[in-house]
Design a protein around this motif. Sequence first.
Motif, PDB file in Angstrom:
ATOM      1  N   THR A 290      40.914   1.052  23.220  1.00 20.26           N
ATOM      2  CA  THR A 290      41.203   0.058  23.166  1.00 20.26           C
ATOM      3  C   THR A 290      42.125  -0.623  23.685  1.00 20.26           C
ATOM      4  N   GLY A 291      42.523  -1.672  24.254  1.00 18.26           N
ATOM      5  CA  GLY A 291      43.654  -1.432  25.666  1.00 18.26           C
ATOM      6  C   GLY A 291      44.181  -0.935  27.043  1.00 18.26           C
ATOM      7  N   VAL A 292      43.403  -0.356  27.061  1.00 22.40           N
ATOM      8  CA  VAL A 292      42.335  -0.158  28.429  1.00 22.40           C
ATOM      9  C   VAL A 292      42.309  -0.975  29.282  1.00 22.40           C
ATOM     10  N   LYS A 293      42.497  -1.315  30.443  1.00 21.67           N
ATOM     11  CA  LYS A 293      42.281  -2.564  31.343  1.00 21.67           C
ATOM     12  C   LYS A 293      40.742  -2.474  32.183  1.00 21.67           C
ATOM     13  N   SER A 294      40.839  -0.914  32.539  1.00 22.78           N
ATOM     14  CA  SER A 294      39.852  -0.566  33.922  1.00 22.78           C
ATOM     15  C   SER A 294      40.454   1.379  33.716  1.00 22.78           C
ATOM     16  N   LEU A 295      39.345   1.077  34.035  1.00 25.18           N
ATOM     17  CA  LEU A 295      38.562   2.700  34.233  1.00 25.18           C
ATOM     18  C   LEU A 295      38.151   2.286  36.369  1.00 25.18           C
ATOM     19  N   GLY A 296      39.063   3.159  36.888  1.00 28.06           N
ATOM     20  CA  GLY A 296      39.402   3.296  38.438  1.00 28.06           C
ATOM     21  C   GLY A 296      38.104   3.442  39.331  1.00 28.06           C
ATOM     22  N   LYS A 297      37.497   2.639  40.370  1.00 26.72           N
ATOM     23  CA  LYS A 297      36.161   3.623  40.885  1.00 26.72           C
ATOM     24  C   LYS A 297      36.084   4.960  41.178  1.00 26.72           C
ATOM     25  N   ASN A 298      35.127   5.320  40.677  1.00 25.46           N
ATOM     26  CA  ASN A 298      35.053   6.776  41.348  1.00 25.46           C
ATOM     27  C   ASN A 298      36.265   7.795  40.869  1.00 25.46           C
ATOM     28  N   CYS A 299      36.838   7.394  39.280  1.00 23.29           N
ATOM     29  CA  CYS A 299      37.673   8.690  38.944  1.00 23.29           C
ATOM     30  C   CYS A 299      36.924   9.311  38.202  1.00 23.29           C
ATOM     31  N   LEU A 300      37.261   9.788  37.655  1.00 23.06           N
ATOM     32  CA  LEU A 300      36.496  11.213  37.185  1.00 23.06           C
ATOM     33  C   LEU A 300      37.448  11.279  35.045  1.00 23.06           C
ATOM     34  N   LEU A 301      37.449  11.364  34.594  1.00 25.56           N
ATOM     35  CA  LEU A 301      37.871  11.540  33.384  1.00 25.56           C
ATOM     36  C   LEU A 301      37.336  12.602  32.661  1.00 25.56           C
TER      37      LEU A 301
END
Length: 223
Positions: A175-186
């Motif tokens: 929580t606190g992260v705003k976005s995971l960008g398009k087409n990213c891989l974690l």
Amino acid sequence: MRDRSVIIGAGTQGQIYASYLLEAGIDIVGFIDDNPSLFGKKVVGVPVIGCYSDLFTSRFKENIQAVYCPIGDNHIRVEYLTELHKEGYKIPSFIHPSVSIGPDVTLGKAIYMLVGNIVMPHTTLGNYIMINQASTIAHHVIVEDGTFMSSGVNVGAGIRVCEKTYIGMGVTVMTGVKSLGKNCLLGAGSVIIKDVPENAVMVGNPGRVLKYQKNDYNVQCKP
């Protein structure tokens, strides 16, 4: 009358979904797979009845009403389901009955969720999403189209998971992260404490950018 349905992909994901779909009473008449060595054979008791291009023929359209496509590649899954929906096939969701979904969660089409997931209230799930078992999505999250979440993922509150994000096993997004960008891989086991750029591959604890993926996918759907 129940819809006659097929599953695209006779690999391990398809096999898992075949078991759950059959258990749920869905009429699965066969797998669709482009591996010619499987044609005419049975996989987990389900026959392989054709390849992807067959779905565009009148013979298949007259006998098949619904298609499931639990393929882990986000680009292929989205392209296939989009094209087949245009061709007139139903593209139902499958959400295992053990999944806990908040009363005001918004759900798109062709969502596949396996055992033991939790989706908290005030969350929106888009289309063509796959979520494996035992993952948790907190409140006020937006998950955009074509996302894949592996097992044991934890997504904190108020985060936008952008289109075609791929989240590996055991990832925590704080929580606190705003976005995971398009087409990213974690990568598996990563702990994400800051926003993830588009096309980034993030690994580690805390997550860091390892590299950037090319965004040049060109999936050919029609024969």
